[in-house]
Design a protein around this motif. Sequence first.
Motif, PDB file in Angstrom:
ATOM      1  N   CYS A  58      46.502  42.611  35.341  1.00  0.00           N
ATOM      2  CA  CYS A  58      45.525  43.494  36.464  1.00  0.00           C
ATOM      3  C   CYS A  58      45.359  44.345  35.048  1.00  0.00           C
ATOM      4  N   VAL A  59      44.262  45.557  35.149  1.00  0.00           N
ATOM      5  CA  VAL A  59      44.331  46.407  34.849  1.00  0.00           C
ATOM      6  C   VAL A  59      45.436  47.646  34.518  1.00  0.00           C
ATOM      7  N   ARG A  64      39.793  42.434  42.167  1.00  0.00           N
ATOM      8  CA  ARG A  64      40.333  42.575  43.741  1.00  0.00           C
ATOM      9  C   ARG A  64      40.391  44.216  44.516  1.00  0.00           C
ATOM     10  N   GLY A  65      39.396  44.139  45.202  1.00  0.00           N
ATOM     11  CA  GLY A  65      40.277  45.712  45.672  1.00  0.00           C
ATOM     12  C   GLY A  65      39.745  46.581  44.909  1.00  0.00           C
TER      13      GLY A  65
END
Length: 118
Positions: A55-56, A88-89
């Motif tokens: 994730c970033v 994602r979201g």
Amino acid sequence: MSKQAERADPGCCAPLAVRPMAVEQAAEVAPMFKALGDPVRLRLMSMIASVPEMCVCDLTPAFELSGPTISHHLRVLREAGLVDSERRGTWVWYRVRPAAFRQLGALLALPASVPAGT
């Protein structure tokens, strides 16, 4: 997906030590090497490649850079065809494009017939 990523074919390229590259092949892989030529992007690539996906939100705190600067570097890696991303979201997740890495690895491989040098 970039045109670069679409063309990444691990079987397309003889190692550099076997024969000179064609103009087209050099134009195809140069953006990948250029993207990896920056220390921040090389470190980002290392972090992403060390896990199935990242994730970033886990990448940004590892650097003393702003979020937009990290996003810029990730975009360069994506446009070079080295990583894929998925939103994602509110977060974006990154993963390595194995075919691109196989292509670069094949280019850098030394055949057994090349003598070891210093």
